[in-house]
Design an enzyme around this catalytic site. Structure first.
Site, PDB file in Angstrom:
ATOM      1  N   ARG A  56      74.139  53.225  64.565  1.00 14.39           N
ATOM      2  CA  ARG A  56      74.166  54.330  63.617  1.00 14.39           C
ATOM      3  C   ARG A  56      74.878  55.550  64.200  1.00 14.39           C
ATOM      4  NH1 ARG A  56      69.999  56.681  63.028  1.00 14.39           N
ATOM      5  NH2 ARG A  56      68.717  55.748  64.657  1.00 14.39           N
ATOM      6  N   LYS A 198      69.419  51.851  56.433  1.00 13.90           N
ATOM      7  CA  LYS A 198      68.672  53.046  56.805  1.00 13.90           C
ATOM      8  C   LYS A 198      68.891  54.204  55.837  1.00 13.90           C
ATOM      9  CE  LYS A 198      66.590  51.291  60.360  1.00 13.90           C
ATOM     10  NZ  LYS A 198      65.160  50.913  60.203  1.00 13.90           N
ATOM     11  N   HIS A 217      57.596  53.225  58.622  1.00 18.17           N
ATOM     12  CA  HIS A 217      58.531  52.422  59.409  1.00 18.17           C
ATOM     13  C   HIS A 217      57.688  51.485  60.266  1.00 18.17           C
ATOM     14  CE1 HIS A 217      62.116  52.286  62.429  1.00 18.17           C
ATOM     15  NE2 HIS A 217      62.189  51.319  61.531  1.00 18.17           N
ATOM     16  N   SER A 235      61.867  50.415  69.242  1.00 17.09           N
ATOM     17  CA  SER A 235      62.576  49.255  69.774  1.00 17.09           C
ATOM     18  C   SER A 235      62.065  48.899  71.169  1.00 17.09           C
ATOM     19  CB  SER A 235      64.077  49.558  69.840  1.00 17.09           C
ATOM     20  OG  SER A 235      64.793  48.483  70.382  1.00 17.09           O
ATOM     21  N   LYS A 239      57.174  44.902  68.368  1.00 17.83           N
ATOM     22  CA  LYS A 239      56.748  44.949  66.965  1.00 17.83           C
ATOM     23  C   LYS A 239      57.054  43.638  66.240  1.00 17.83           C
ATOM     24  CE  LYS A 239      59.178  47.416  64.141  1.00 17.83           C
ATOM     25  NZ  LYS A 239      59.794  48.529  63.376  1.00 17.83           N
ATOM     26  N   THR A 240      58.297  43.153  66.381  1.00 20.72           N
ATOM     27  CA  THR A 240      58.691  41.913  65.697  1.00 20.72           C
ATOM     28  C   THR A 240      57.926  40.720  66.262  1.00 20.72           C
ATOM     29  OG1 THR A 240      60.894  42.794  65.254  1.00 20.72           O
ATOM     30  CG2 THR A 240      60.631  40.418  65.145  1.00 20.72           C
ATOM     31  N   ASP A 254      59.872  45.644  58.694  1.00 20.39           N
ATOM     32  CA  ASP A 254      60.392  46.942  59.139  1.00 20.39           C
ATOM     33  C   ASP A 254      60.035  48.147  58.266  1.00 20.39           C
ATOM     34  OD1 ASP A 254      61.994  48.198  61.210  1.00 20.39           O
ATOM     35  OD2 ASP A 254      63.476  48.603  59.657  1.00 20.39           O
ATOM     36  N   ARG A 319      72.910  42.143  66.058  1.00 18.26           N
ATOM     37  CA  ARG A 319      71.978  42.060  64.934  1.00 18.26           C
ATOM     38  C   ARG A 319      72.185  40.811  64.099  1.00 18.26           C
ATOM     39  NH1 ARG A 319      67.758  45.990  64.316  1.00 18.26           N
ATOM     40  NH2 ARG A 319      68.371  47.781  65.583  1.00 18.26           N
TER      41      ARG A 319
END
Length: 529
Positions: A56, A198, A217, A235, A239-240, A254, A319
């Protein structure tokens, strides 16, 4: 230029013969290969590179300072204001640019799985692969829904259009601009597809709270008994990994909303980091990257077309985008009930925070606002030792409203539904990074499972001396000595010294929250001051 004429101009452009509307996945893949925008991999996914920008561009993101929103937005380095005049002039240029294209690609869909709060959107792109990305990430309409679809927000993505910083009044050639009154997102000067995801999330983070829905989030899953759990974390915190549980169904990975009826996914797909991805470690994600999925900046073997997920030469931020139904164990509707358990994940490289602790409501709000984790040496240029990182509400770059608004909603939801909140440290134990070791994933899974199953609700605890965190004395499947950080360090004095340093960093970060009640700081923050 008024709003009505602009909308009409856009719609006129989209009714011309160059607009390819709602192409099926297979046709988009054909277009992508025909136009040489990407290559086909051995699994049927397409793999594209994004050139200069592999992430980003937060310094090039703006919100138009329109009368209806200017008193609500939390203006600053995250939400930079831009005048209506500058936006309108650039918008006209982009519309003129669209008219010159031989082909445009249009996706019509939704953000928000709960139809009460669903936002109809249309995504207009000059690249076919960007439109495929949108189709995989957002919610796809049925044939019946498509007949009545009318977009409330339009996203226009023109990566080849470069702004003139001087003439257009911008910082650079790149721009990501949201107009809430004209209901438009303009993106140009970058090929990074994540800007689309985003930007719509930022829009929803404004619209949902206006409808008394807590936007979050986080990832979410649900057990066989309907018990919902939320996982917040930046990150690298796990979490994933932790939300993908074979015993629980995934709601989303997400972005979510929490309404009066329960939790719902904002998206229709997943956008997973895939550096060092393997079937052994993350089989669900690995096997989800099938035909129609989109790989971004992943190095592909030219002969075999097999992705090399260990190659970070283009970027560490590789990604994969794919529809959520590529994951087997999911909630088909992407809607579930109210959360019983909320997990805040942190990867504390200083080895100070407990592997699991139960938070009071005030502590939950304090740590939610702090959004702490740590970066490791070598992850970014110039970082030579562990560095504390704070991202407000675990999503600072995407929050247009003041942080206090989201924190208040969290507190209200905790009170209303009695959700238990836990802080889980997936980082280091027995010393800081380079001295101690990473927390055993098997132990972390056992702790999270115990929290979700309610086994820690009435468990005896001991209060940690620096942050006042309540540490369970016992967790099934976890050695007792692992639970208290102080006992895992060889040198008690070094532990206390490092703990004091981390407390100071928390307190320094929290000084920016001038509108937060003293009760949150006194009862939720560090006890050592």
């Amino acid at each position: 230029m008024n709003t009505i004429s602009t909308v009409n101009n856009l719609q006129t452009i989209l009714t011309k013969g160059n607009a390819r509307v709602q192409l099926p996945v297979a046709k988009l893949v054909e277009k992508i290969l025909e136009r040489k925008e990407a290559v086909l991999t051995n699994t049927g996914a397409i793999s594209a590179t994004t050139g200069q920008y592999t992430g980003r561009s937060p310094k090039d993101k703006y919100i138009v300072a329109e009368s209806s929103v200017k008193d609500k937005i939390d203006w600053g380095s995250v939400n930079q204001p831009i005048s209506e005049e500058i936006f309108n002039r650039l918008y006209e240029k982009v519309l003129h640019y669209l008219k010159t294209k031989d082909e445009l690609f249009v996706f019509k869909g939704y953000a928000g799985a709960d139809k009460k709060y669903q936002l109809p959107i249309q995504v207009i792109t000059e690249y076919a692969w960007h439109n495929l990305f949108a189709q995989q990430l957002f919610i796809r309409p049925t044939e019946e829904e498509l007949m009545d679809h009318k977009a409330d927000f339009s996203l226009i993505f023109v990566p080849k259009y470069l702004a003139d910083p001087i003439e257009d009044g911008l910082r650079s050639e790149t721009f990501i601009i949201i107009s809430f009154e004209q209901k438009v997102v303009l993106i140009g000067g970058t090929e990074y597809a994540g800007e689309m995801k985003k930007s719509i999330f930022t829009v929803m983070n404004y619209l949902l709270p206006e409808n008394n829905v807590f936007s979050m989030h986080c990832s979410a899953n649900v057990g066989q008994d309907g018990d919902v759990a939320l996982f917040f974390g930046l990150s690298g915190t796990g979490k994933t990994t932790l939300s993908n549980d074979s015993k629980r169904r995934l709601i989303g990975d997400d972005e979510h909303g929490w309404s009066a009826d329960g939790v719902f996914n904002i998206e229709g797909g997943c956008y997973a980091k895939c550096i060092h991805l393997s079937r052994e470690k993350e089989p669900q994600i690995f096997d989800a990257i099938t035909f129609g999925s989109v790989l971004e900046n992943v190095v592909i073997n030219e002969k075999t077309r097999i992705p090399d997920y260990n190659d970070g030469s283009l970027t560490e931020n590789t990604r994969a985008a794919y529809p959520i139904h590529n994951i087997e164990n999911i909630v088909e509707s992407s809607v579930a009930g109210h959360p019983k358990t909320i997990v805040f994940l942190t990867a504390d490289a200083f080895g100070i925070l407990p592997p699991i602790s139960k938070l009071t409501k005030e502590q939950a709000i304090y740590h939610f606002l702090s959004g702490y984790t740590s970066k490791l040496a070598g992850t970014e240029r110039g970082i030579t030792q562990p560095t504390a990182t704070f991202s407000t509400c675990y999503g600072a770059p995407f929050l247009p409203l003041p942080a206090s608004r989201y924190a208040e909603m969290l507190g209200e939801k905790i009170d209303e539904h009695g959700a238990e909140v836990f802080l889980v440290n997936t980082g280091w134990t027995g010393g800081e990074y380079g001295v101690g070791e990473r927390m055993n994933l098997k132990f972390t899974r056992a702790m999270v499972q115990a929290a979700i199953e309610g086994k820690l609700t009435n468990m005896d605890t001991i209060q940690e001396p620096f942050f006042g965190l309540h540490i369970p004395l016992h967790v099934p499947g976890v050695p007792n000595e692992v639970l208290q950080p102080k006992k895992t360090w060889k040198n008690e004095q070094e532990y206390e010294e490092k703990a004091r340093q981390l407390v100071t960093q928390f307190e320094d970060n929290f000084k920016k929250f001038t509108d937060i009640s003293k009760e949150i700081i006194t009862n939720g923050g560090p006890v050592l001051r």
